[in-house]
Design a protein around this motif. Structure first.
Motif, PDB file in Angstrom:
ATOM      1  N   GLU A  76       5.552 -12.449   9.139  1.00 47.23           N
ATOM      2  CA  GLU A  76       4.956 -11.029  10.222  1.00 47.23           C
ATOM      3  C   GLU A  76       4.248  -9.391  10.016  1.00 47.23           C
ATOM      4  N   GLN A  77       4.965  -8.968   9.196  1.00 48.81           N
ATOM      5  CA  GLN A  77       4.717  -7.861   8.368  1.00 48.81           C
ATOM      6  C   GLN A  77       3.085  -8.415   6.948  1.00 48.81           C
ATOM      7  N   GLN A  78       3.746  -9.497   6.654  1.00 49.01           N
ATOM      8  CA  GLN A  78       2.567  -9.349   5.853  1.00 49.01           C
ATOM      9  C   GLN A  78       1.817 -10.255   6.005  1.00 49.01           C
ATOM     10  N   ARG A  79       1.543 -10.938   7.538  1.00 45.96           N
ATOM     11  CA  ARG A  79       0.247 -11.204   7.934  1.00 45.96           C
ATOM     12  C   ARG A  79      -0.568 -10.482   8.549  1.00 45.96           C
ATOM     13  N   ARG A  81      -0.252  -7.357   7.449  1.00 47.78           N
ATOM     14  CA  ARG A  81      -0.643  -6.580   6.392  1.00 47.78           C
ATOM     15  C   ARG A  81      -2.214  -6.783   6.260  1.00 47.78           C
ATOM     16  N   THR A  82      -2.043  -8.203   6.316  1.00 41.41           N
ATOM     17  CA  THR A  82      -3.581  -8.589   5.858  1.00 41.41           C
ATOM     18  C   THR A  82      -4.251  -8.292   6.750  1.00 41.41           C
ATOM     19  N   TRP A  83      -4.534  -8.843   7.698  1.00 38.26           N
ATOM     20  CA  TRP A  83      -4.639  -7.907   9.167  1.00 38.26           C
ATOM     21  C   TRP A  83      -5.426  -6.699   8.390  1.00 38.26           C
ATOM     22  N   PRO A 115       2.592  -0.314   9.984  1.00 42.92           N
ATOM     23  CA  PRO A 115       3.181  -0.457   8.563  1.00 42.92           C
ATOM     24  C   PRO A 115       3.436   1.493   8.326  1.00 42.92           C
ATOM     25  N   PRO A 116       4.430   1.755   8.028  1.00 37.27           N
ATOM     26  CA  PRO A 116       4.748   3.158   7.873  1.00 37.27           C
ATOM     27  C   PRO A 116       4.218   3.600   6.795  1.00 37.27           C
TER      28      PRO A 116
END
Length: 136
Positions: A76-79, A81-83, A115-116
């Motif tokens: 979910e973090q990667q998704r 970040r991509t968005w 994200p941080p």
């Protein structure tokens, strides 16, 4: 054309936009909240309809709140970040709703925290306000 007929004719379009918002935002956005957000975005003068619905189905403290980035799965973090790299803001923030409008309806919205590494880059318009607290 009266309001009732207009709503009936536009209902499939609003449903499509609601489902699209849910898909873009992720599993944490319930259908009813997405519907209310799309309604406020498409026709802010129907805020009274949203207020009535919220009064009958209250779901938490009103306003826009933010989830906890650290509690998200890696996928979910990667998704997200991509968005965010592509669009710069969350799907809910892209609706450009006034926080005072959301608050006045009594709607509880759980939006993405950043994200941080991007938290320091928030613009004043996207920063959590003092009345918005991160939610777990």
């Amino acid at each position: 054309m009266n309001v009732r007929t207009r709503r009936w004719l536009l209902a499939p379009w609003r449903q499509l936009r609601t489902r699209r918002l849910m898909h873009r935002h992720g599993h944490a956005l319930p259908y009813d909240t997405a519907w209310a957000l799309i309604t406020l975005h498409a026709t802010p003068d129907e805020a009274a309809v949203v207020r009535i619905w919220v009064h009958e189905n209250s779901g938490g403290p009103p306003g826009i709140h933010y989830d906890n980035w650290q509690e998200l799965s890696h996928d979910e973090q990667q998704r997200r970040r991509t968005w965010l790299q592509r669009h710069g803001r969350s799907p809910i923030q892209l609706l450009d709703l006034e926080s005072s409008l959301v608050l006045s309806t009594g709607l509880h919205v759980l939006d993405w925290s950043l994200p941080p590494e991007r938290s320091a880059q928030w613009t004043p318009a996207s920063q959590p306000r003092s009345d918005d607290t991160p939610q777990s």
